[in-house]
Design a protein around this motif. Structure first.
Motif, PDB file in Angstrom:
ATOM      1  N   ILE A 124       0.335   9.230   5.478  1.00 23.07           N
ATOM      2  CA  ILE A 124      -0.054   7.946   5.170  1.00 23.07           C
ATOM      3  C   ILE A 124       1.142   7.128   5.371  1.00 23.07           C
ATOM      4  CG2 ILE A 124      -0.807   6.321   3.395  1.00 23.07           C
ATOM      5  CD1 ILE A 124      -2.800   8.748   2.564  1.00 23.07           C
ATOM      6  N   SER A 125       2.323   7.475   4.621  1.00 20.66           N
ATOM      7  CA  SER A 125       3.467   6.594   4.630  1.00 20.66           C
ATOM      8  C   SER A 125       4.226   6.396   5.954  1.00 20.66           C
ATOM      9  CB  SER A 125       4.480   7.448   3.472  1.00 20.66           C
ATOM     10  OG  SER A 125       3.978   7.211   2.346  1.00 20.66           O
ATOM     11  N   HIS A 126       4.325   7.486   6.767  1.00 17.59           N
ATOM     12  CA  HIS A 126       4.845   7.278   8.085  1.00 17.59           C
ATOM     13  C   HIS A 126       3.911   6.633   8.951  1.00 17.59           C
ATOM     14  CE1 HIS A 126       8.322   9.376   6.916  1.00 17.59           C
ATOM     15  NE2 HIS A 126       7.643  10.420   6.490  1.00 17.59           N
ATOM     16  N   ILE A 157      -2.283  12.462  -7.397  1.00 10.73           N
ATOM     17  CA  ILE A 157      -3.663  12.012  -6.892  1.00 10.73           C
ATOM     18  C   ILE A 157      -3.391  12.130  -5.357  1.00 10.73           C
ATOM     19  CG2 ILE A 157      -5.004   9.837  -6.823  1.00 10.73           C
ATOM     20  CD1 ILE A 157      -3.893   8.885  -9.336  1.00 10.73           C
ATOM     21  N   VAL A 158      -2.459  11.751  -4.863  1.00  9.86           N
ATOM     22  CA  VAL A 158      -2.228  11.842  -3.448  1.00  9.86           C
ATOM     23  C   VAL A 158      -1.495  13.124  -3.232  1.00  9.86           C
ATOM     24  CG1 VAL A 158      -1.386  10.810  -1.311  1.00  9.86           C
ATOM     25  CG2 VAL A 158      -2.350   9.539  -3.007  1.00  9.86           C
ATOM     26  N   PRO A 159      -2.160  14.198  -2.401  1.00 10.07           N
ATOM     27  CA  PRO A 159      -1.148  15.525  -2.305  1.00 10.07           C
ATOM     28  C   PRO A 159       0.158  15.066  -0.931  1.00 10.07           C
ATOM     29  CG  PRO A 159      -3.306  15.634  -1.422  1.00 10.07           C
ATOM     30  CD  PRO A 159      -3.426  14.375  -1.828  1.00 10.07           C
ATOM     31  N   MET A 160       1.108  15.763  -1.307  1.00  7.81           N
ATOM     32  CA  MET A 160       2.316  15.344  -0.322  1.00  7.81           C
ATOM     33  C   MET A 160       2.097  15.297   1.083  1.00  7.81           C
ATOM     34  SD  MET A 160       5.289  14.613  -0.546  1.00  7.81           S
ATOM     35  CE  MET A 160       5.883  14.712  -2.245  1.00  7.81           C
ATOM     36  N   PRO A 161       1.290  16.352   1.673  1.00  7.08           N
ATOM     37  CA  PRO A 161       0.782  16.303   3.142  1.00  7.08           C
ATOM     38  C   PRO A 161       0.474  14.890   3.638  1.00  7.08           C
ATOM     39  CG  PRO A 161       0.492  18.378   2.475  1.00  7.08           C
ATOM     40  CD  PRO A 161       0.613  17.498   1.344  1.00  7.08           C
ATOM     41  N   ALA A 162      -0.674  14.472   2.498  1.00  5.12           N
ATOM     42  CA  ALA A 162      -1.432  13.302   2.919  1.00  5.12           C
ATOM     43  C   ALA A 162      -0.293  12.007   2.488  1.00  5.12           C
ATOM     44  CB  ALA A 162      -2.309  12.946   1.914  1.00  5.12           C
ATOM     45  N   THR A 168       0.823  -1.190  -0.116  1.00  2.00           N
ATOM     46  CA  THR A 168      -0.179  -0.105  -0.051  1.00  2.00           C
ATOM     47  C   THR A 168       0.863   1.201   0.053  1.00  2.00           C
ATOM     48  OG1 THR A 168      -1.874  -1.224   1.203  1.00  2.00           O
ATOM     49  CG2 THR A 168      -1.738   1.261   1.518  1.00  2.00           C
ATOM     50  N   ARG A 169       1.899   1.181   0.778  1.00  2.00           N
ATOM     51  CA  ARG A 169       2.879   2.244   0.681  1.00  2.00           C
ATOM     52  C   ARG A 169       3.711   2.775  -0.601  1.00  2.00           C
ATOM     53  NH1 ARG A 169       7.843   3.974   1.997  1.00  2.00           N
ATOM     54  NH2 ARG A 169       7.982   5.633   3.410  1.00  2.00           N
ATOM     55  N   SER A 170       3.863   1.529  -1.349  1.00  2.00           N
ATOM     56  CA  SER A 170       4.354   1.783  -2.823  1.00  2.00           C
ATOM     57  C   SER A 170       3.117   2.582  -3.540  1.00  2.00           C
ATOM     58  CB  SER A 170       4.739   0.497  -3.442  1.00  2.00           C
ATOM     59  OG  SER A 170       5.766   0.022  -2.588  1.00  2.00           O
TER      60      SER A 170
END
Length: 113
Positions: free
Chosen positions: A83-85, A74-79, A62-64
């Motif tokens: 999500i990644s962390h 599609i996914v903004p950098m703050p999101a 999912t992280r990839s």
């Protein structure tokens, strides 16, 4: 006296992010294979720690996918960072739980007595 900061007005398009996209695609393929192998291992063994490892590999995959979504806008950098962390922390906790729960003297072993 005020300090003026200039933010870059141009952002990377997909052309500028091509090397990143290649790495993300390779990582997605690799983690997808790991996830598939972990699900097969769980289906063969039917033990809780194999299930938890499969869940962790699914979170890694999912992280990839989130990374690819960021490159495509599609996914903004703050999101992306949130999500990644969050997934990083979850993956570490799940793997440690899977290892700890199978260790001699673990909680599951104590509760079965």
């Amino acid at each position: 006296m005020t300090l003026a900061t200039t933010a870059p007005t141009d952002t990377w398009g997909i052309e500028g992010a091509l090397p990143i996209l290649v790495v993300i695609v390779l990582a997605s393929i690799g983690t997808g294979v790991l996830f598939l192998v972990s699900v097969i291992a769980y289906r063969r063994r039917r033990r809780a720690q194999y299930r938890w490892i499969a869940v962790a590999m699914g979170a890694l995959w999912t992280r990839s996918i989130v990374g690819a979504g960021t490159v495509f806008g599609i996914v903004p950098m703050p999101a992306h960072h949130f999500i990644s962390h969050t997934l990083d922390l979850s993956i570490a906790a799940i793997v440690l739980y899977a290892v700890y729960s199978d260790a001699p003297g673990s909680l599951e072993e104590s509760n079965s007595r």
